[in-house]
Write a protein that holds these residues in place. Structure first.
Motif, mmCIF file in Angstrom:
data_model
loop_
_atom_site.group_PDB
_atom_site.id
_atom_site.type_symbol
_atom_site.label_atom_id
_atom_site.label_comp_id
_atom_site.label_asym_id
_atom_site.label_seq_id
_atom_site.Cartn_x
_atom_site.Cartn_y
_atom_site.Cartn_z
ATOM 1 N N UNK A 54 40.318 24.580 56.459
ATOM 2 C CA UNK A 54 41.178 24.410 57.628
ATOM 3 C C UNK A 54 40.990 25.560 58.616
ATOM 4 N N UNK A 55 41.238 25.265 59.886
ATOM 5 C CA UNK A 55 41.141 26.307 60.908
ATOM 6 C C UNK A 55 42.146 27.404 60.580
ATOM 7 N N UNK A 56 41.764 28.692 60.700
ATOM 8 C CA UNK A 56 42.678 29.758 60.321
ATOM 9 C C UNK A 56 43.977 29.815 61.124
ATOM 10 N N UNK A 57 43.983 29.264 62.354
ATOM 11 C CA UNK A 57 45.236 29.314 63.126
ATOM 12 C C UNK A 57 46.335 28.484 62.472
ATOM 13 N N UNK A 58 45.970 27.549 61.595
ATOM 14 C CA UNK A 58 46.958 26.706 60.911
ATOM 15 C C UNK A 58 47.603 27.430 59.728
ATOM 16 N N UNK A 59 46.940 28.459 59.222
ATOM 17 C CA UNK A 59 47.414 29.240 58.075
ATOM 18 C C UNK A 59 47.661 28.374 56.837
ATOM 19 N N UNK A 60 46.848 27.345 56.683
ATOM 20 C CA UNK A 60 46.904 26.520 55.476
ATOM 21 C C UNK A 60 45.759 26.942 54.566
ATOM 22 N N UNK A 61 45.908 28.123 54.012
ATOM 23 C CA UNK A 61 44.847 28.705 53.198
ATOM 24 C C UNK A 61 44.866 28.109 51.793
ATOM 25 N N UNK A 62 43.688 27.818 51.275
ATOM 26 C CA UNK A 62 43.571 27.225 49.950
ATOM 27 C C UNK A 62 43.151 28.227 48.882
ATOM 28 N N UNK A 63 42.530 29.315 49.275
ATOM 29 C CA UNK A 63 41.973 30.255 48.311
ATOM 30 C C UNK A 63 42.814 31.525 48.236
ATOM 31 N N UNK A 64 42.941 32.060 47.023
ATOM 32 C CA UNK A 64 43.769 33.249 46.831
ATOM 33 C C UNK A 64 43.213 34.450 47.583
ATOM 34 N N UNK A 65 41.875 34.563 47.651
ATOM 35 C CA UNK A 65 41.315 35.713 48.369
ATOM 36 C C UNK A 65 41.712 35.692 49.838
ATOM 37 N N UNK A 66 41.846 34.496 50.420
ATOM 38 C CA UNK A 66 42.271 34.399 51.814
ATOM 39 C C UNK A 66 43.750 34.724 51.945
ATOM 40 N N UNK A 67 44.556 34.230 51.036
ATOM 41 C CA UNK A 67 45.994 34.532 51.076
ATOM 42 C C UNK A 67 46.237 36.030 50.933
ATOM 43 N N UNK A 68 45.482 36.677 50.059
ATOM 44 C CA UNK A 68 45.627 38.119 49.876
ATOM 45 C C UNK A 68 45.195 38.883 51.128
ATOM 46 N N UNK A 69 44.084 38.461 51.728
ATOM 47 C CA UNK A 69 43.589 39.102 52.952
ATOM 48 C C UNK A 69 44.581 38.878 54.093
ATOM 49 N N UNK A 70 45.118 37.688 54.189
ATOM 50 C CA UNK A 70 46.117 37.379 55.209
ATOM 51 C C UNK A 70 47.329 38.301 55.098
ATOM 52 N N UNK A 71 47.841 38.466 53.887
ATOM 53 C CA UNK A 71 49.017 39.315 53.681
ATOM 54 C C UNK A 71 48.722 40.764 54.039
ATOM 55 N N UNK A 72 47.532 41.210 53.715
ATOM 56 C CA UNK A 72 47.166 42.604 53.988
ATOM 57 C C UNK A 72 47.040 42.873 55.486
ATOM 58 N N UNK A 73 46.418 41.954 56.209
ATOM 59 C CA UNK A 73 46.271 42.110 57.658
ATOM 60 C C UNK A 73 47.620 41.916 58.354
#
Length: 196
Positions: A54-73
């Protein structure tokens, strides 16, 4: 007080950017404007090449590495990219790390500590500026540009800046703090400002 994230863009084995990154993180930790400094080495972060459907502007992340990176940023209020110059631009791992996310970068200032040869990595900065602007980030004018970076690295692989580089770091950190304060209301949800 704000939170600063410092990102090392190079993942190349034998990179000279690691001593620069270590120096800058330590330098930022001594600056009174930031209550916390999060140093992110993209080699250690180990993000795969963009793998979210999914496009990142939607914030519908499927992978844990993305969720972790999102939280950190998301937790950061300002950024510094420590970046080399590769072929008049910046590294693919940095572009990948940026592109994984979208809204998490918005309305936050970014500074640059670039290094290289005679051009001191400045062409990488020029390539980065339109990218960060597209994400509603604000690049500050003050920067740390390190020419012939090898001359500042000693036999113990420690970065030894001269007074000019140390003063440039101080100026950039102070400006990041000023701009972060000015941008903070833009990051406040509208409901929080109207319900007061």
């Amino acid at each position: 007080m704000s939170r600063l994230q410092v990102i090392l863009a190079s993942t190349r084995p034998g990179r000279v950017g690691l001593p620069v990154f270590n120096w800058f993180v330590e330098r930022a930790e001594r600056h009174s404007a930031f209550e916390a400094v999060d140093g992110v080495d993209l080699a250690e972060l180990g993000l795969p090449f963009m793998d979210e459907p999914n496009h990142p502007r939607l914030r519908r992340y499927e992978h844990q590495h993305t969720k972790d990176w999102s939280a950190r940023v998301e937790a950061a209020d300002a950024f510094v990219f420590v970046t080399p110059e590769y072929n008049h631009s910046y590294s693919a791992p940095l572009k990948n790390a940026i592109d994984f996310l979208h809204n998490e970068w918005a309305y936050k200032p970014v500074g640059f500590a670039s290094y290289g040869g005679i051009a001191a990595g400045t062409r990488a900065l020029q390539a980065l500026k339109p990218v960060v602007a597209a994400l509603r980030m604000t690049p500050v004018v003050e920067a740390v540009n390190i020419p012939f970076v090898g001359q500042f690295i000693d036999e113990d692989e420690q970065f030894r800046p001269n007074d000019v580089l140390d003063q440039a770091a101080e100026a950039m950190l102070s400006e990041l703090s000023r701009v972060e304060s000015a941008l903070r209301p833009l990051r406040t949800p509208a409901s929080a400002t109207t319900s007061a």
